[in-house]
Motif scaffolding. Sequence first.
Motif, PDB file in Angstrom:
ATOM      1  N   ALA A  74       0.811  -1.207   0.000  1.00 34.53           N
ATOM      2  CA  ALA A  74       0.000   0.000   0.000  1.00 34.53           C
ATOM      3  C   ALA A  74       0.846   1.258   0.000  1.00 34.53           C
ATOM      4  O   ALA A  74       0.466   2.272  -0.552  1.00 34.53           O
ATOM      5  CB  ALA A  74      -0.927   0.002   1.213  1.00 34.53           C
ATOM      6  N   ASP A  75       1.991   1.195   0.609  1.00 39.88           N
ATOM      7  CA  ASP A  75       2.823   2.381   0.754  1.00 39.88           C
ATOM      8  C   ASP A  75       4.150   2.148   0.050  1.00 39.88           C
ATOM      9  O   ASP A  75       5.006   1.429   0.542  1.00 39.88           O
ATOM     10  CB  ASP A  75       3.035   2.669   2.239  1.00 39.88           C
ATOM     11  N   LYS A  76       4.329   2.745  -1.106  1.00 42.49           N
ATOM     12  CA  LYS A  76       5.534   2.534  -1.910  1.00 42.49           C
ATOM     13  C   LYS A  76       6.793   3.082  -1.249  1.00 42.49           C
ATOM     14  O   LYS A  76       7.900   2.754  -1.639  1.00 42.49           O
ATOM     15  CB  LYS A  76       5.371   3.192  -3.291  1.00 42.49           C
ATOM     16  N   SER A  77       6.634   3.935  -0.232  1.00 40.59           N
ATOM     17  CA  SER A  77       7.799   4.526   0.417  1.00 40.59           C
ATOM     18  C   SER A  77       8.440   3.575   1.432  1.00 40.59           C
ATOM     19  O   SER A  77       9.515   3.856   1.940  1.00 40.59           O
ATOM     20  CB  SER A  77       7.419   5.836   1.109  1.00 40.59           C
ATOM     21  N   ARG A  78       7.761   2.470   1.730  1.00 38.80           N
ATOM     22  CA  ARG A  78       8.329   1.516   2.693  1.00 38.80           C
ATOM     23  C   ARG A  78       9.520   0.806   2.074  1.00 38.80           C
ATOM     24  O   ARG A  78       9.446   0.273   0.988  1.00 38.80           O
ATOM     25  CB  ARG A  78       7.281   0.486   3.107  1.00 38.80           C
ATOM     26  N   THR A  79      10.617   0.804   2.781  1.00 36.18           N
ATOM     27  CA  THR A  79      11.822   0.143   2.266  1.00 36.18           C
ATOM     28  C   THR A  79      12.217  -1.039   3.123  1.00 36.18           C
ATOM     29  O   THR A  79      13.164  -1.745   2.798  1.00 36.18           O
ATOM     30  CB  THR A  79      12.998   1.140   2.203  1.00 36.18           C
ATOM     31  N   GLU A  80      11.507  -1.270   4.209  1.00 40.51           N
ATOM     32  CA  GLU A  80      11.798  -2.380   5.103  1.00 40.51           C
ATOM     33  C   GLU A  80      11.549  -3.694   4.371  1.00 40.51           C
ATOM     34  O   GLU A  80      10.511  -3.896   3.757  1.00 40.51           O
ATOM     35  CB  GLU A  80      10.880  -2.280   6.329  1.00 40.51           C
ATOM     36  N   LYS A  81      12.501  -4.600   4.406  1.00 45.53           N
ATOM     37  CA  LYS A  81      12.397  -5.856   3.656  1.00 45.53           C
ATOM     38  C   LYS A  81      12.076  -7.056   4.540  1.00 45.53           C
ATOM     39  O   LYS A  81      12.209  -8.188   4.119  1.00 45.53           O
ATOM     40  CB  LYS A  81      13.712  -6.129   2.910  1.00 45.53           C
ATOM     41  N   GLN A  82      11.603  -6.830   5.761  1.00 54.00           N
ATOM     42  CA  GLN A  82      11.293  -7.942   6.662  1.00 54.00           C
ATOM     43  C   GLN A  82       9.947  -8.590   6.344  1.00 54.00           C
ATOM     44  O   GLN A  82       9.689  -9.700   6.753  1.00 54.00           O
ATOM     45  CB  GLN A  82      11.296  -7.461   8.111  1.00 54.00           C
ATOM     46  N   HIS A  83       9.080  -7.886   5.638  1.00 50.90           N
ATOM     47  CA  HIS A  83       7.744  -8.391   5.345  1.00 50.90           C
ATOM     48  C   HIS A  83       7.614  -8.595   3.844  1.00 50.90           C
ATOM     49  O   HIS A  83       7.981  -7.738   3.057  1.00 50.90           O
ATOM     50  CB  HIS A  83       6.692  -7.400   5.844  1.00 50.90           C
ATOM     51  N   PHE A  84       7.062  -9.732   3.460  1.00 45.37           N
ATOM     52  CA  PHE A  84       7.011 -10.073   2.044  1.00 45.37           C
ATOM     53  C   PHE A  84       5.615  -9.994   1.445  1.00 45.37           C
ATOM     54  O   PHE A  84       5.436 -10.293   0.290  1.00 45.37           O
ATOM     55  CB  PHE A  84       7.601 -11.463   1.819  1.00 45.37           C
ATOM     56  N   GLY A  85       4.588  -9.634   2.215  1.00 46.02           N
ATOM     57  CA  GLY A  85       3.245  -9.455   1.676  1.00 46.02           C
ATOM     58  C   GLY A  85       2.542 -10.749   1.317  1.00 46.02           C
ATOM     59  O   GLY A  85       1.723 -10.767   0.417  1.00 46.02           O
ATOM     60  N   LEU A  86       2.833 -11.832   2.017  1.00 44.83           N
ATOM     61  CA  LEU A  86       2.219 -13.115   1.692  1.00 44.83           C
ATOM     62  C   LEU A  86       1.103 -13.513   2.656  1.00 44.83           C
ATOM     63  O   LEU A  86       0.282 -14.358   2.317  1.00 44.83           O
ATOM     64  CB  LEU A  86       3.280 -14.224   1.695  1.00 44.83           C
ATOM     65  N   GLY A  87       1.047 -12.935   3.817  1.00 45.73           N
ATOM     66  CA  GLY A  87       0.114 -13.365   4.861  1.00 45.73           C
ATOM     67  C   GLY A  87      -1.336 -13.402   4.438  1.00 45.73           C
ATOM     68  O   GLY A  87      -2.016 -14.418   4.591  1.00 45.73           O
ATOM     69  N   LEU A  88      -1.849 -12.300   3.895  1.00 44.06           N
ATOM     70  CA  LEU A  88      -3.258 -12.257   3.519  1.00 44.06           C
ATOM     71  C   LEU A  88      -3.559 -13.116   2.299  1.00 44.06           C
ATOM     72  O   LEU A  88      -4.638 -13.695   2.199  1.00 44.06           O
ATOM     73  CB  LEU A  88      -3.705 -10.814   3.274  1.00 44.06           C
ATOM     74  N   SER A  89      -2.612 -13.239   1.372  1.00 42.16           N
ATOM     75  CA  SER A  89      -2.864 -14.087   0.201  1.00 42.16           C
ATOM     76  C   SER A  89      -2.909 -15.562   0.614  1.00 42.16           C
ATOM     77  O   SER A  89      -3.725 -16.326   0.098  1.00 42.16           O
ATOM     78  CB  SER A  89      -1.827 -13.859  -0.891  1.00 42.16           C
ATOM     79  N   ILE A  90      -2.074 -15.952   1.563  1.00 46.47           N
ATOM     80  CA  ILE A  90      -2.106 -17.334   2.070  1.00 46.47           C
ATOM     81  C   ILE A  90      -3.400 -17.576   2.833  1.00 46.47           C
ATOM     82  O   ILE A  90      -4.049 -18.615   2.663  1.00 46.47           O
ATOM     83  CB  ILE A  90      -0.875 -17.621   2.949  1.00 46.47           C
ATOM     84  N   ALA A  91      -3.816 -16.626   3.658  1.00 40.55           N
ATOM     85  CA  ALA A  91      -5.070 -16.761   4.400  1.00 40.55           C
ATOM     86  C   ALA A  91      -6.254 -16.892   3.453  1.00 40.55           C
ATOM     87  O   ALA A  91      -7.159 -17.696   3.681  1.00 40.55           O
ATOM     88  CB  ALA A  91      -5.257 -15.565   5.325  1.00 40.55           C
ATOM     89  N   LYS A  92      -6.245 -16.128   2.364  1.00 41.16           N
ATOM     90  CA  LYS A  92      -7.330 -16.207   1.378  1.00 41.16           C
ATOM     91  C   LYS A  92      -7.351 -17.586   0.709  1.00 41.16           C
ATOM     92  O   LYS A  92      -8.413 -18.189   0.543  1.00 41.16           O
ATOM     93  CB  LYS A  92      -7.169 -15.122   0.320  1.00 41.16           C
ATOM     94  N   GLU A  93      -6.197 -18.076   0.314  1.00 38.11           N
ATOM     95  CA  GLU A  93      -6.111 -19.409  -0.305  1.00 38.11           C
ATOM     96  C   GLU A  93      -6.669 -20.480   0.637  1.00 38.11           C
ATOM     97  O   GLU A  93      -7.447 -21.335   0.224  1.00 38.11           O
ATOM     98  CB  GLU A  93      -4.656 -19.754  -0.634  1.00 38.11           C
ATOM     99  N   LEU A  94      -6.265 -20.430   1.907  1.00 39.99           N
ATOM    100  CA  LEU A  94      -6.739 -21.420   2.881  1.00 39.99           C
ATOM    101  C   LEU A  94      -8.244 -21.306   3.097  1.00 39.99           C
ATOM    102  O   LEU A  94      -8.943 -22.323   3.164  1.00 39.99           O
ATOM    103  CB  LEU A  94      -5.996 -21.252   4.204  1.00 39.99           C
ATOM    104  N   ALA A  95      -8.742 -20.087   3.203  1.00 44.62           N
ATOM    105  CA  ALA A  95     -10.181 -19.886   3.387  1.00 44.62           C
ATOM    106  C   ALA A  95     -10.956 -20.478   2.215  1.00 44.62           C
ATOM    107  O   ALA A  95     -11.948 -21.181   2.415  1.00 44.62           O
ATOM    108  CB  ALA A  95     -10.493 -18.396   3.538  1.00 44.62           C
TER     109      ALA A  95
END
Length: 55
Positions: A8-29
């Motif tokens: 959501a925020d292109k200014s974030r440069t932190e690389k600790q989070h890969f943005g997979l949590g919600l997509s995995i939760a959606k797949e499981l649901a």
Amino acid sequence: MFDRFYCADKSRTEKQHFGLGLSIAKELAELLGGKIGFLETEGGGATFYLTLPVS
């Protein structure tokens, strides 16, 4: 929001989070016949929900 690697925020440069949590939760649901979604929270933020069928 549930797409893989959503940022959501292109200014974030932190690389600790890969943005997979919600997509995995959606797949499981979906695999379990449920739904996942969110509602805007008054004052900012969001409330997420997960519904699964009872068998």
